[in-house]
Every structure is written in C-alpha cells, then in structure tokens.
Design a protein around this motif. Structure first.
Motif: not given
Length: 74
Positions: A56-68
């Motif tokens: 997810s974009i959130d993972y890429i930008v560091g908003r979550t550590n969930e890679i799925k």
C-alpha cells in the motif's frame, strides 16, 4: 522514510534503479532522486509502485508497518 522503503522494496525484488525507472517511464537519475529524498514522489507514482510491489502507499510512506495491501474496493 519512504525513500528507505522504496530502496528496500526494490532490493528485495532484486531490481536495479534503472529497471524501476523504466517501469515508471523515466530516467534512472530521476528515480534515484526519489530514493535519495532529493525529489518528492507524486501520489500517482506511489500508486504504481504500491501495485508493483503488492503493498500500500501507506506502507511505502511509513504510515503503517503492515506490508500487505488493503483489500481492494470493488
């Protein structure tokens, strides 16, 4: 933070910056600036990379550590 994640995701896939740049239809030097944090990446490019890396974009930008990635809206 997303610069580190971009590099990590790329290296995990065994890809070179040049290969990712080609996927994004740009020169390697431009992509290098994104990974180095010299230039900020657009949402459109982040979206392409999130799909490419199956995250997810959130993972890429560091908003979550969930890679799925999140479930897709139909």
């Amino acid at each position: 933070m997303y610069m580190e994640r971009l590099r990590t995701l790329r290296e995990k896939e065994g890809k070179l910056q040049k290969e990712i740049a080609e996927k994004l239809n740009m020169k390697q030097q431009q992509y290098q600036r994104y990974e180095n944090g010299t230039t900020e990446m657009s949402i459109a490019l982040l979206d392409i990379l999130a799909d490419y890396y199956n995250t997810s974009i959130d993972y890429i930008v560091g908003r979550t550590n969930e890679i799925k990635p999140y479930p897709r809206i139909k």
